[in-house]
Design a protein around this motif. Structure first.
Motif, PDB file in Angstrom:
ATOM      1  N   SER A 115       0.828  -1.210   0.000  1.00 31.50           N
ATOM      2  CA  SER A 115       0.000   0.000   0.000  1.00 31.50           C
ATOM      3  C   SER A 115       0.862   1.261   0.000  1.00 31.50           C
ATOM      4  O   SER A 115       1.880   1.335   0.702  1.00 31.50           O
ATOM      5  CB  SER A 115      -0.926   0.003   1.211  1.00 31.50           C
ATOM      6  N   VAL A 116       0.433   2.258  -0.775  1.00 29.92           N
ATOM      7  CA  VAL A 116       1.121   3.550  -0.752  1.00 29.92           C
ATOM      8  C   VAL A 116       0.752   4.323   0.511  1.00 29.92           C
ATOM      9  O   VAL A 116       1.471   5.232   0.934  1.00 29.92           O
ATOM     10  CB  VAL A 116       0.786   4.379  -2.016  1.00 29.92           C
ATOM     11  N   ALA A 117      -0.390   3.957   1.110  1.00 30.06           N
ATOM     12  CA  ALA A 117      -0.804   4.546   2.387  1.00 30.06           C
ATOM     13  C   ALA A 117      -1.766   3.571   3.047  1.00 30.06           C
ATOM     14  O   ALA A 117      -2.563   2.929   2.377  1.00 30.06           O
ATOM     15  CB  ALA A 117      -1.473   5.901   2.179  1.00 30.06           C
ATOM     16  N   SER A 118      -1.684   3.447   4.374  1.00 29.02           N
ATOM     17  CA  SER A 118      -2.587   2.543   5.088  1.00 29.02           C
ATOM     18  C   SER A 118      -2.743   3.008   6.531  1.00 29.02           C
ATOM     19  O   SER A 118      -1.867   3.691   7.076  1.00 29.02           O
ATOM     20  CB  SER A 118      -2.065   1.101   5.054  1.00 29.02           C
ATOM     21  N   MET A 119      -3.882   2.630   7.135  1.00 30.86           N
ATOM     22  CA  MET A 119      -4.168   2.967   8.529  1.00 30.86           C
ATOM     23  C   MET A 119      -5.000   1.853   9.139  1.00 30.86           C
ATOM     24  O   MET A 119      -5.778   1.186   8.436  1.00 30.86           O
ATOM     25  CB  MET A 119      -4.943   4.283   8.619  1.00 30.86           C
ATOM     26  N   PRO A 120      -4.878   1.620  10.451  1.00 27.56           N
ATOM     27  CA  PRO A 120      -5.768   0.664  11.107  1.00 27.56           C
ATOM     28  C   PRO A 120      -7.228   1.078  10.923  1.00 27.56           C
ATOM     29  O   PRO A 120      -7.540   2.278  10.899  1.00 27.56           O
ATOM     30  CB  PRO A 120      -5.340   0.744  12.585  1.00 27.56           C
ATOM     31  N   ALA A 121      -8.112   0.118  10.783  1.00 24.14           N
ATOM     32  CA  ALA A 121      -9.535   0.412  10.567  1.00 24.14           C
ATOM     33  C   ALA A 121     -10.094   1.182  11.763  1.00 24.14           C
ATOM     34  O   ALA A 121     -10.090   0.679  12.891  1.00 24.14           O
ATOM     35  CB  ALA A 121     -10.302  -0.885  10.350  1.00 24.14           C
ATOM     36  N   SER A 122     -10.577   2.392  11.498  1.00 24.18           N
ATOM     37  CA  SER A 122     -11.089   3.252  12.561  1.00 24.18           C
ATOM     38  C   SER A 122     -11.820   4.430  11.930  1.00 24.18           C
ATOM     39  O   SER A 122     -11.791   4.606  10.713  1.00 24.18           O
ATOM     40  CB  SER A 122      -9.948   3.748  13.462  1.00 24.18           C
ATOM     41  N   PHE A 123     -12.493   5.240  12.753  1.00 22.01           N
ATOM     42  CA  PHE A 123     -13.175   6.422  12.244  1.00 22.01           C
ATOM     43  C   PHE A 123     -13.105   7.531  13.287  1.00 22.01           C
ATOM     44  O   PHE A 123     -12.944   7.280  14.481  1.00 22.01           O
ATOM     45  CB  PHE A 123     -14.628   6.108  11.881  1.00 22.01           C
ATOM     46  N   ALA A 124     -13.213   8.748  12.783  1.00 22.37           N
ATOM     47  CA  ALA A 124     -13.158   9.919  13.658  1.00 22.37           C
ATOM     48  C   ALA A 124     -14.574  10.429  13.901  1.00 22.37           C
ATOM     49  O   ALA A 124     -15.356  10.591  12.964  1.00 22.37           O
ATOM     50  CB  ALA A 124     -12.320  11.018  13.019  1.00 22.37           C
ATOM     51  N   PRO A 125     -14.956  10.700  15.143  1.00 22.12           N
ATOM     52  CA  PRO A 125     -16.272  11.285  15.415  1.00 22.12           C
ATOM     53  C   PRO A 125     -16.410  12.627  14.685  1.00 22.12           C
ATOM     54  O   PRO A 125     -15.417  13.285  14.375  1.00 22.12           O
ATOM     55  CB  PRO A 125     -16.259  11.478  16.938  1.00 22.12           C
ATOM     56  N   ASN A 126     -17.631  12.993  14.392  1.00 24.15           N
ATOM     57  CA  ASN A 126     -17.875  14.213  13.620  1.00 24.15           C
ATOM     58  C   ASN A 126     -17.677  15.464  14.461  1.00 24.15           C
ATOM     59  O   ASN A 126     -18.633  16.089  14.914  1.00 24.15           O
ATOM     60  CB  ASN A 126     -19.279  14.195  13.028  1.00 24.15           C
ATOM     61  N   SER A 127     -16.443  15.794  14.716  1.00 24.72           N
ATOM     62  CA  SER A 127     -16.144  17.021  15.449  1.00 24.72           C
ATOM     63  C   SER A 127     -14.860  17.603  14.888  1.00 24.72           C
ATOM     64  O   SER A 127     -13.858  16.925  14.779  1.00 24.72           O
ATOM     65  CB  SER A 127     -15.971  16.737  16.950  1.00 24.72           C
ATOM     66  N   THR A 128     -14.897  18.848  14.517  1.00 21.52           N
ATOM     67  CA  THR A 128     -13.701  19.484  13.976  1.00 21.52           C
ATOM     68  C   THR A 128     -12.642  19.714  15.040  1.00 21.52           C
ATOM     69  O   THR A 128     -11.492  20.004  14.724  1.00 21.52           O
ATOM     70  CB  THR A 128     -14.070  20.835  13.334  1.00 21.52           C
ATOM     71  N   ARG A 179      -9.532  12.363  17.525  1.00 25.83           N
ATOM     72  CA  ARG A 179      -9.323  10.998  18.004  1.00 25.83           C
ATOM     73  C   ARG A 179     -10.117  10.017  17.151  1.00 25.83           C
ATOM     74  O   ARG A 179     -11.233  10.280  16.745  1.00 25.83           O
ATOM     75  CB  ARG A 179      -9.743  10.881  19.463  1.00 25.83           C
ATOM     76  N   PHE A 180      -9.507   8.857  16.912  1.00 26.33           N
ATOM     77  CA  PHE A 180     -10.145   7.827  16.100  1.00 26.33           C
ATOM     78  C   PHE A 180     -10.601   6.671  16.991  1.00 26.33           C
ATOM     79  O   PHE A 180      -9.907   6.300  17.951  1.00 26.33           O
ATOM     80  CB  PHE A 180      -9.170   7.294  15.039  1.00 26.33           C
ATOM     81  N   GLU A 181     -11.766   6.139  16.669  1.00 28.98           N
ATOM     82  CA  GLU A 181     -12.292   4.974  17.377  1.00 28.98           C
ATOM     83  C   GLU A 181     -12.103   3.735  16.502  1.00 28.98           C
ATOM     84  O   GLU A 181     -12.426   3.754  15.305  1.00 28.98           O
ATOM     85  CB  GLU A 181     -13.774   5.176  17.700  1.00 28.98           C
ATOM     86  N   ASN A 182     -11.600   2.661  17.105  1.00 27.79           N
ATOM     87  CA  ASN A 182     -11.287   1.444  16.352  1.00 27.79           C
ATOM     88  C   ASN A 182     -12.537   0.737  15.850  1.00 27.79           C
ATOM     89  O   ASN A 182     -13.590   0.756  16.498  1.00 27.79           O
ATOM     90  CB  ASN A 182     -10.475   0.481  17.211  1.00 27.79           C
ATOM     91  N   LEU A 183     -12.418   0.108  14.687  1.00 27.90           N
ATOM     92  CA  LEU A 183     -13.462  -0.739  14.119  1.00 27.90           C
ATOM     93  C   LEU A 183     -12.855  -2.081  13.757  1.00 27.90           C
ATOM     94  O   LEU A 183     -11.689  -2.155  13.350  1.00 27.90           O
ATOM     95  CB  LEU A 183     -14.055  -0.091  12.854  1.00 27.90           C
ATOM     96  N   SER A 184     -13.615  -3.140  13.912  1.00 29.09           N
ATOM     97  CA  SER A 184     -13.165  -4.475  13.521  1.00 29.09           C
ATOM     98  C   SER A 184     -13.795  -4.851  12.183  1.00 29.09           C
ATOM     99  O   SER A 184     -15.017  -4.963  12.077  1.00 29.09           O
ATOM    100  CB  SER A 184     -13.542  -5.505  14.591  1.00 29.09           C
ATOM    101  N   LEU A 185     -12.957  -5.034  11.171  1.00 29.30           N
ATOM    102  CA  LEU A 185     -13.473  -5.336   9.839  1.00 29.30           C
ATOM    103  C   LEU A 185     -14.200  -6.676   9.794  1.00 29.30           C
ATOM    104  O   LEU A 185     -15.067  -6.895   8.952  1.00 29.30           O
ATOM    105  CB  LEU A 185     -12.331  -5.331   8.819  1.00 29.30           C
ATOM    106  N   ILE A 186     -13.829  -7.630  10.698  1.00 31.58           N
ATOM    107  CA  ILE A 186     -14.456  -8.951  10.666  1.00 31.58           C
ATOM    108  C   ILE A 186     -15.549  -9.086  11.724  1.00 31.58           C
ATOM    109  O   ILE A 186     -15.897 -10.189  12.126  1.00 31.58           O
ATOM    110  CB  ILE A 186     -13.406 -10.077  10.843  1.00 31.58           C
ATOM    111  N   SER A 187     -16.093  -7.954  12.158  1.00 27.79           N
ATOM    112  CA  SER A 187     -17.142  -7.987  13.185  1.00 27.79           C
ATOM    113  C   SER A 187     -18.459  -8.515  12.640  1.00 27.79           C
ATOM    114  O   SER A 187     -19.341  -8.884  13.410  1.00 27.79           O
ATOM    115  CB  SER A 187     -17.350  -6.579  13.745  1.00 27.79           C
ATOM    116  N   GLY A 188     -18.620  -8.528  11.312  1.00 32.05           N
ATOM    117  CA  GLY A 188     -19.893  -8.915  10.717  1.00 32.05           C
ATOM    118  C   GLY A 188     -20.893  -7.774  10.648  1.00 32.05           C
ATOM    119  O   GLY A 188     -22.005  -7.949  10.135  1.00 32.05           O
ATOM    120  N   GLU A 189     -20.513  -6.599  11.165  1.00 35.56           N
ATOM    121  CA  GLU A 189     -21.397  -5.435  11.151  1.00 35.56           C
ATOM    122  C   GLU A 189     -21.211  -4.650   9.853  1.00 35.56           C
ATOM    123  O   GLU A 189     -20.094  -4.456   9.390  1.00 35.56           O
ATOM    124  CB  GLU A 189     -21.096  -4.525  12.345  1.00 35.56           C
ATOM    125  N   PRO A 190     -22.308  -4.144   9.259  1.00 32.66           N
ATOM    126  CA  PRO A 190     -22.181  -3.324   8.047  1.00 32.66           C
ATOM    127  C   PRO A 190     -21.433  -2.028   8.344  1.00 32.66           C
ATOM    128  O   PRO A 190     -21.649  -1.396   9.376  1.00 32.66           O
ATOM    129  CB  PRO A 190     -23.629  -3.049   7.639  1.00 32.66           C
TER     130      PRO A 190
END
Length: 666
Positions: A176-189, A193-204
């Motif tokens: 990969s030319v760029a990569s990051m652990p699966a996570s997302f940032a809450p909608n605040s400017t 901070r990023f919250e972790n997500l598990s790609l194999i959680s089975g959740e959409p």
């Protein structure tokens, strides 16, 4: 007539409400600019491999019934990714909802990639860590013209993966030319901070991938399905695609499974060229139905709910005592101590009960072989139905815990197609067990020295030689640390179902930082494969591994062990035996008689000469494994050596015995 027209109109309206009719502006690549699928029922997609559209409207790329599986789904019409007048790349934007549902919650099922490709035919793509996009030869090739956003659930060291749960931007290859652990940032400017997500959680989950061609900016954003698009992207990288994108390109998905099966789904998908992709409507997406868990827990709760009102205090106390006693006894019975090295290196840890059931109670009927460490058993995991090989180290093994730790430390983090995969381990009351992938065709030595009905052809032998060279090169030079195998021989080479060679038994392996050599208090290995300097220095090096590899080359080509006891009572040393043929100008007479004339003369002569070069008594005269690989691949010629460049025999008595061996028909 009016009711009939109204019914027809309603049918057409209902059909258009599905994303099957996607917002496609025209049929040709010159005018298509966008589409949206809120579900895929009736969609006209180009499907390959395991890809299919389910009756529920889900796009399923792989299912949980097959391992090593590939699935593709592409929009059937190409898009104009280059400006026809200026030849500049186009901007694009896509959004899709995906779910990865592994067959077993603790086993990864590889991942999914959104891809921009010049063709919908990716049939050459391999499963497992290749994600169905590339193979061993095409990976990294600039002629691929493929851009991908990977959702990867397996850590592949050979491709520089950061972990086993990451999002990456790939260009023409899997590094990969760029990569990051699966996570997302809450909608605040104000909150980055990023919250972790598990790609194999089975959740959409929903992903947005946006490329700004003018500013060569590639942004990728990830979030749970019902979370608004975060203002801060997960990935934001400068990526110049001007030399990658062609005029006509297709967009779609590629997915694969590996050692474990799993289902990969796409619930909805939108795409736009030179514009913003339309937002998907979660309320219109098909429902992702996941198999419910075993209801045993609910039954147990119901049982206690009925029993409790009618139970007396004495009975409850008695039951409590019994439960405490049983649980305490069971805990002591299966107690396992976790040491520091296990936390650092620990691959999957199997329970003793699982391995006991898999091997039929370690039945003698399931014994595959015996070695210095103890028995090796064939097993079948009851849940995944995966065949395994379990090495159970004996109580009286002289190697013991030290070498068990060495094997875990060495092979537990190694990943290469020509190394036997360590799946996990088990420790219980001094019993030490390693769990490997099962090799259905056993070890190489039974085909070379044993009496088996199926003999290996020269083509198979030569391919296995190249396989082991590739695995040893990885150990010596391509992993993060140097791994010395220290026991390379035919019996430690295992054959898979396609007769590929894999190097196994790392019980004698040593792990070192690059630039260091191994130093031991005793010489370890197998007689006939030990480099001469080991008896003097006691230090294992990459060169001593190369010496053993040279002996391996000769035994595969000649069908003889490195040292054999002849009828005259003198040991025949294979390297000297082959050298004598070379001096006589009859080198090909050393080839295995069982091959007859069924071998490629140039390849066979090269293997014999390379075996002698690698077996040179002077360590500095031996090549490194990278140079050996070049020779075997025909990328470099062998050095021009005459018979006089090879060392003479060590004594006249051995020389006379060898001459007898050369003259014999054996």
């Amino acid at each position: 007539m009016f009711p009939m027209s109204l019914a027809l109109l309603l049918s057409i309206t209902k059909l258009l409400s599905f994303a099957t009719a996607a917002d496609v502006e025209a049929a040709g690549s010159s005018s298509v600019s966008r589409f949206v699928f809120n579900g895929f029922l009736g969609a006209n997609l180009n499907l390959n491999g395991a890809g299919e559209i389910l009756p529920s409207g889900l796009l399923q790329l792989t299912n949980n019934t097959h391992k090593q599986e590939v699935g593709h789904a592409f929009f059937p019409t190409p898009f104009l990714f280059l400006n026809s007048s200026l030849g500049e790349p186009s901007s694009f934007s896509t959004s899709f909802v995906f779910a990865i549902v592994p067959q077993y919650s603790d086993l990864s099922s590889e991942g999914i990639a959104f891809a921009v490709s010049p063709s919908v035919n990716l049939s050459a793509g391999l499963p497992s860590q290749h994600l169905g996009l590339f193979n061993l030869t095409s990976n990294g090739d600039a002629s691929n013209h493929i851009v991908a956003v990977e959702l990867d659930t397996t850590e592949s060291k050979e491709y520089g993966d950061i972990n086993d749960n990451h999002v990456g931007i790939d260009v023409n290859g899997l590094i990969s030319v760029a990569s990051m652990p699966a996570s997302f940032a809450p909608n605040s400017t104000f909150d980055s901070r990023f919250e972790n997500l598990s790609l194999i959680s089975g959740e959409p989950m929903r992903i947005w991938a946006e490329y700004d061609a003018k500013n060569i900016q590639f942004n990728v954003t990830l979030a749970p399905l019902h979370v608004k698009k975060p203002s801060l992207p997960l990935l934001s990288s400068k990526v110049n695609l001007s030399s990658v994108l062609l005029r006509d390109m297709y967009v779609g998905f590629s997915s694969s499974t590996g050692h474990a099966a799993g289902s990969h789904y796409i619930l909805g998908w939108s795409f736009a060229l030179n514009g913003k992709a339309e937002e998907l409507d979660p309320s219109q997406l098909p429902t992702l139905t996941i198999t419910e868990e075993d209801p045993a827990s609910a039954k147990k709760t119901k049982y206690w709910a009925i029993l409790f009102p009618i139970a007396v205090v004495v009975l409850l106390v008695t039951i409590s005592i019994i439960i405490v006693f049983v649980l305490s006894k069971r805990k002591r019975k299966y107690a396992e101590v976790i040491e520091e090295w296990e936390a650092e290196y620990g691959p999957h840890r199997f329970s003793y009960r699982t391995l006991y059931k898999a091997t039929g109670g370690f039945s003698n009927d399931n014994i595959l072989g015996n070695g210095g460490f103890g028995e090796v058993y064939k097993g079948l995991l009851s849940k995944s139905k995966q065949e395994i090989a379990v090495k159970r180290i004996s109580h009286d093994s002289k190697q013991g815990m030290k070498e068990f730790g060495a094997e875990i430390a060495s092979i537990g983090r190694l990943r290469h197609r020509n190394l036997v995969q360590l799946l996990g381990y088990c420790r219980r009351r001094g019993k030490l067990m390693l769990v490997y992938e099962f090799m259905p065709n056993g070890s190489l030595d039974k085909y070379i020295f044993g009496r088996v009905e199926q003999s290996l052809s020269w083509k198979q032998r030569f391919n296995i030689i190249k396989d082991i060279a590739a695995g040893l090169l990885y150990l010596h030079e391509e992993w993060e640390q140097v791994v010395l195998h220290r026991d390379i021989k035919a019996s430690n080479v295992l054959i898979d179902a396609e007769f590929n060679g894999k190097l196994g038994d790392f019980g004698l392996a040593r792990l070192h930082d690059r630039g260091e050599t191994g130093e031991t208090t005793r010489v370890m290995g197998t007689f006939g494969y030990l480099a001469p300097e080991l008896s003097r220095t006691g230090k294992s090096t990459r060169s001593s591994d190369v010496y053993a590899f040279g002996a391996f080359l000769l035994e595969v080509a000649c069908g003889k062990r490195p040292v054999e006891l002849r009828g005259c009572g003198v040991e025949l040393v294979l390297v000297d035996w082959v050298t004598e043929f070379l001096r006589r100008g009859e080198l090909m007479e050393a080839m295995d008689r069982r091959l007859g004339e069924d071998f490629v003369l140039e390849e066979a002569e090269m293997v014999l000469r390379l075996g002698l070069i690698c077996s040179h008594p002077v360590a500095e005269a031996r090549p490194g494994m990278r140079q050996v690989a070049h020779y075997l691949q025909g990328e470099a010629p062998l050095p021009d050596m005459t018979p006089e460049d090879f060392p003479l025999f060590q004594s006249a008595s051995i020389r006379n015995a060898l001459v007898v061996g050369v003259s014999s028909s054996d």
